[in-house]
Scaffold this motif. Structure first.
Motif, mmCIF file in Angstrom:
data_model
loop_
_atom_site.group_PDB
_atom_site.id
_atom_site.type_symbol
_atom_site.label_atom_id
_atom_site.label_comp_id
_atom_site.label_asym_id
_atom_site.label_seq_id
_atom_site.Cartn_x
_atom_site.Cartn_y
_atom_site.Cartn_z
ATOM 1 N N ASN A 1 0.845 -1.182 0.000
ATOM 2 C CA ASN A 1 0.000 0.000 0.000
ATOM 3 C C ASN A 1 0.888 1.243 0.000
ATOM 4 N N PRO A 2 1.033 1.909 -1.144
ATOM 5 C CA PRO A 2 1.903 3.088 -1.188
ATOM 6 C C PRO A 2 1.326 4.284 -0.433
ATOM 7 N N ASP A 3 0.041 4.250 -0.121
ATOM 8 C CA ASP A 3 -0.587 5.354 0.609
ATOM 9 C C ASP A 3 -0.504 5.189 2.124
ATOM 10 N N ALA A 4 0.246 4.216 2.569
ATOM 11 C CA ALA A 4 0.349 3.957 3.999
ATOM 12 C C ALA A 4 1.017 5.135 4.713
ATOM 13 N N LYS A 5 0.734 5.256 5.978
ATOM 14 C CA LYS A 5 1.279 6.346 6.787
ATOM 15 C C LYS A 5 2.805 6.238 6.861
ATOM 16 N N GLU A 6 3.468 7.355 6.747
ATOM 17 C CA GLU A 6 4.919 7.395 6.867
ATOM 18 C C GLU A 6 5.325 7.109 8.305
#
Length: 100
Positions: free
Chosen positions: A83-88
């Motif tokens: 998931n590239p939109d995951a939280k940093e």
């Protein structure tokens, strides 16, 4: 304490069809019934069978590994998605008092 194939998992394993697997015997019987013959040579299935046997023959220390192996065999076709939109994450971004 139960021994051998009657040894129970710490937490029951829920199969994809809703079946609850509580003991080593139930887990190995479920895998034998539900896994098609063409997939029985898959590494996840053979590893699960081998570790279930170790857990039944050797001792309680193998129960955790047996549970993980059964879960891996049950979900052998599922692919984990990135998931590239995951939280940093904050790793490596510590703030020192002098930098504030």
């Amino acid at each position: 304490m139960l021994k051998g194939w009657l040894r129970k998992f710490d937490e029951a394993i829920e199969a994809p069809d809703g079946t609850q697997l509580n003991t080593l015997r139930e887990a190995v019987a479920y895998l034998a019934e539900t896994v098609p013959k063409s997939e029985r040579d898959m590494p996840a299935v053979t590893t699960a069978a081998e570790i279930l046997t170790y857990a039944a023959e050797r001792g309680i220390a193998w129960m955790f590994l047996a549970r993980m192996a059964v879960l891996k065999a049950l979900h052998r076709h599922e692919v984990l998605q990135f998931n590239p939109d995951a939280k940093e994450h904050h790793w490596g971004k510590r703030k020192l008092k002098r930098d504030q």
